[in-house]
Design a protein around this motif. Structure first.
Motif: not given
Length: 751
Positions: A183-205
């Motif tokens: 559950e924590k791991a899943w939430n971490d992945l979702i947080k990546l897609t909402n990060d302020m940094n576009w590089r992190v969002r891209q990694t999340g995608a």
């Protein structure tokens, strides 16, 4: 015997060739070397020495990674690898990272080893960072504190290089299944897609696309990716579109998912349209509305952006078999062959080779490829030449006549040769060229080709093995052709061998060919035309073997003829008769032939002191398990047959046999039903006027083969006076069983 001291001295030789020899010796024999710590030190020195050629240092480092598990002092060995990972040469650091990844599972302090790898992640070279992230992927499942390890990976999502971030995403998706707190791991992945940094969002995608196969929230992943296709950053949008291609297969509501993809084909962002053009090719077979999907793909082939047309051209190759209007799809490919952009023409050349078996007008497709093979652009020429080679293999696989088959195989090799200089070391032709050269030499070549095949085997195929990592079908095909190559090597000197040794070599030949045929069954679906082409070559190979066997049979007849009128006539002609029944068959069947030949010798040679040397040789055959070596011993017996001491004349022996030997009255073979099925042989005899019946049962599992039931149905319940009237396959099985179970007296009555 491995001379480790000599190898050790070679490692410090001033002659670089001597150091290379030492490295090869250490690579090949490490598991058999007694002083492993010294071997490790020698490899480490070869890896550290910057006077060595780069490939020598690379191979030394890779050897260290393989050797790590056998070294007792793992702490020192690990530190040696860390030292290499901090080398000034990025090339050395790259391979050291790979060696660390393969060594971590065998290191006792895995937590510290993980921290060491994380500490190296600030390397200035992006390729080294990618190698380190890959090492982390393979190490994650071995680390005790997986929550900390997961957080370490999350911390790498902000790398400045997109390729490193993509590798991080793949590592996160791979590690997701090993995390204790999903559950924590899943939430971490979702947080990546909402990060302020576009590089992190891209990694999340990237990560959502890779993780979808193992995640329970598949619909949520799809919706998140669709939302990211509207991200303010273009790189995030096209990455999200790319990941939709991975996710589509796992979404239950394909119609809704298809509707989303259809809308993206009209997106204003050209990078999104380019990605959706790629996605259409990969998921086309699963799309519910293929008519609409085809219309979308057709429109994309006319897009104003050349990179979109290039992606559409590539997707035509992937989707072609499922496209409803193949005529129009063929016309699109034909039109794109004259596109002004070279990357479009290159992709068309590749697609034509892939779809050739499905195109309505094959003559036009071939003509287009010929034109593209002369294109001014290097990449287009290499794609076209490679595709022409593939098409020629397709033609060979469908050839009716042997001459056509041979010509198409030769044409394929010519085109692969043309593609080879263009592609260089890592092009697909680098697999196909030595592969089909080798196969051609085996099927059609004579002595000159055999020498060439050895060169291909020792040099080119070794390179090919390194290139095909991850391709199961190529590995299986390569193993198949290597088996055929081994078969060829076994009979290189066939013309100079005597009859019986030739039989042995022939058997070895067949053993390798049987293995190749088994491997072809496994590649039939993944590489159908390559498999069909190889399979068509096997009958040609069998015809070559048949010629060899015919020569053996001819020489045996001559031996029988030359013994006419002598005391050895019966045995020489009995052996000749036995050989005339031999066929190209499996290892097992050829082994039966050996047993039958031994039986013939033992039944006919008088057991007297003068002939003891013959029986000594026969005993050597029985003690030898290797069939070719058995034939080698038999070959030394055959010339001695005319010198056998016959205690009685043949006519006297025949009269004695009539007086003392029981006459076979009948043989009934029946199938006994029940939990344990058996063959029952009832032998009725008349000896000195007294009727005796002897029964022998043979469990079916002892003589099982695919056509057993069919053969049994032919003779069940029938009275038979000779085993020769039993189907040959069954007769050989019965012979073998009786010989193995010391029933030679019964077998003698049946023959």
């Amino acid at each position: 015997m491995i001379d480790q001291e000599k190898i050790h001295c070679q490692c410090f030789s001033e002659d670089p060739e001597e150091r290379i020899k030492a490295l090869n010796q250490l690579n090949q024999n490490l598991s058999h070397i007694s002083k492993k710590q010294q071997a490790w030190s020698d490899l480490h020195n070869l890896a550290r020495d910057d006077s060595n050629k780069r490939y020598v240092r690379r191979d030394a480092i890779l050897a260290l990674g393989s050797a790590f598990k056998e070294i007792s002092n793992k702490e020192k060995a690990w530190n040696d690898l860390i030292e290499l990972a901090n080398s000034e040469d990025s090339y050395v650091r790259y391979y050291a990272a790979s060696a660390l990844g393969s060594s971590l599972p065998n290191n006792s302090n895995k937590e510290q080893s993980w921290n060491d790898l994380i500490g190296l992640e600030n390397d200035v070279d992006r390729d080294v960072r990618r190698a380190l992230v890959s090492a982390l992927r393979f190490s994650f499942s071995y680390v005790p504190d997986k929550e900390k390890a997961w957080n370490d990976l999350i911390g790498l999502t902000n790398d400045v290089d997109v390729h490193v971030r993509k590798t991080v995403a793949f590592t996160l998706s791979f590690s997701f299944s090993h995390t204790p707190n999903k559950e924590k791991a899943w939430n971490d992945l979702i947080k990546l897609t909402n990060d302020m940094n576009w590089r992190v969002r891209q990694t999340g995608a990237f990560t959502l696309g890779f993780v979808v196969s193992n995640a329970p929230q598949k619909e949520e992943i799809w919706n998140n990716l669709i939302e990211l296709t509207n991200d303010k950053d273009s790189d995030v949008r096209n990455t999200a579109t790319y990941s939709l291609g991975y996710s589509f297969l796992y979404i239950s509501d394909k119609q809704k998912a298809w509707n989303d993809l259809h809308e993206l084909t009209k997106n204003q962002d050209s990078s999104v349209r380019r990605e959706i053009a790629d996605v259409l090719g990969s998921v086309f077979s699963h799309i519910p509305d293929k008519e609409l999907a085809w219309n979308d793909l057709h429109k994309l082939t006319n897009d104003e952006k050349s990179n979109i047309r290039a992606s559409a051209a590539s997707s035509l190759g992937s989707a072609f078999a499922y496209i409803p209007d193949k005529e129009q799809a063929s016309n699109d490919l034909h039109r794109l062959t004259t596109d002004e952009e070279c990357n479009v023409r290159s992709n068309v050349a590749s697609s034509l080779g892939f779809v050739f078996s499905h195109v309505p007008n094959k003559k036009k497709a071939w003509s287009d490829l010929i034109i593209l093979s002369k294109d001014k652009h290097k990449g287009t020429r290499e794609s076209a030449s490679y595709s022409l080679g593939k098409v020629s293999i397709y033609k060979a696989s469908h050839a009716e006549e042997e001459d056509d088959y041979r010509r198409e195989l030769e044409t394929a090799i010519e085109f692969f040769e043309k593609a080879e200089p263009e592609y260089g070391l890592y092009g697909p032709s680098h697999f196909c060229l030595p592969f089909y050269r080798s196969f051609y030499s085996i099927v059609f070549g004579r002595h000159e080709s055999r020498r060439k095949i050895s060169r291909y085997e020792d040099i080119e195929l070794e390179h090919t093995k390194k290139i095909i990592k991850g391709s199961k079908s190529k590995k299986l095909l390569l193993e198949a052709v290597e088996n055929l190559a081994n078969a060829l090597k076994e009979i290189q000197n066939l013309d100079s061998l005597d009859i019986e040794t030739t039989k042995g070599e022939l058997n070895y030949y067949r053993k390798y060919c049987d293995r190749a045929a088994e491997l072809m069954k496994e590649t039939e679906e993944s590489a159908p035309f390559a498999t069909m082409t190889m399979r068509k070559g096997l009958p040609i190979l069998d015809r070559k073997l048949k010629k060899i066997l015919e020569e053996i049979q001819k020489k045996a007849k001559i031996a029988c003829k030359e013994s006419k009128g002598t005391d050895t006539e019966e045995i020489a002609c009995a052996i000749s008769k036995e050989v005339q029944n031999w066929e190209i068959s499996s290892q097992e069947e050829m082994a039966f032939n050996v047993e039958n030949l031994i039986f013939t010798l033992e039944s006919n040679v008088p057991r007297i002191p003068e002939n003891q040397y013959i029986f000594n040789r026969i005993q050597q055959i029985r003690e030898q398990k290797d069939v070719p070596k058995q034939f080698g011993i038999v070959s030394t017996i055959i010339p001695l047959i005319p010198k056998i001491y016959m205690e009685q004349t043949v006519s006297e022996i025949k009269n004695d046999i009539k007086e003392i030997k029981g006459r076979v009255d009948y043989v009934i073979i029946s199938l006994k039903p029940g939990i344990k099925e058996e063959i029952e042989i009832s032998v009725g005899t008349e000896i000195l006027g007294t009727g005796v019946t002897h029964k022998i049962t043979i469990p079916l599992q002892e003589i099982s083969y695919s056509e057993l039931k069919e053969d049994l149905e032919k003779i069940t319940g029938t009275k038979i006076d000779k085993l020769s009237k039993v189907p040959k396959r069954l007769a050989n099985k019965i012979k073998g069983y009786l010989l193995l179970n010391d029933k030679e007296d019964v077998l003698e009555k049946l023959i």
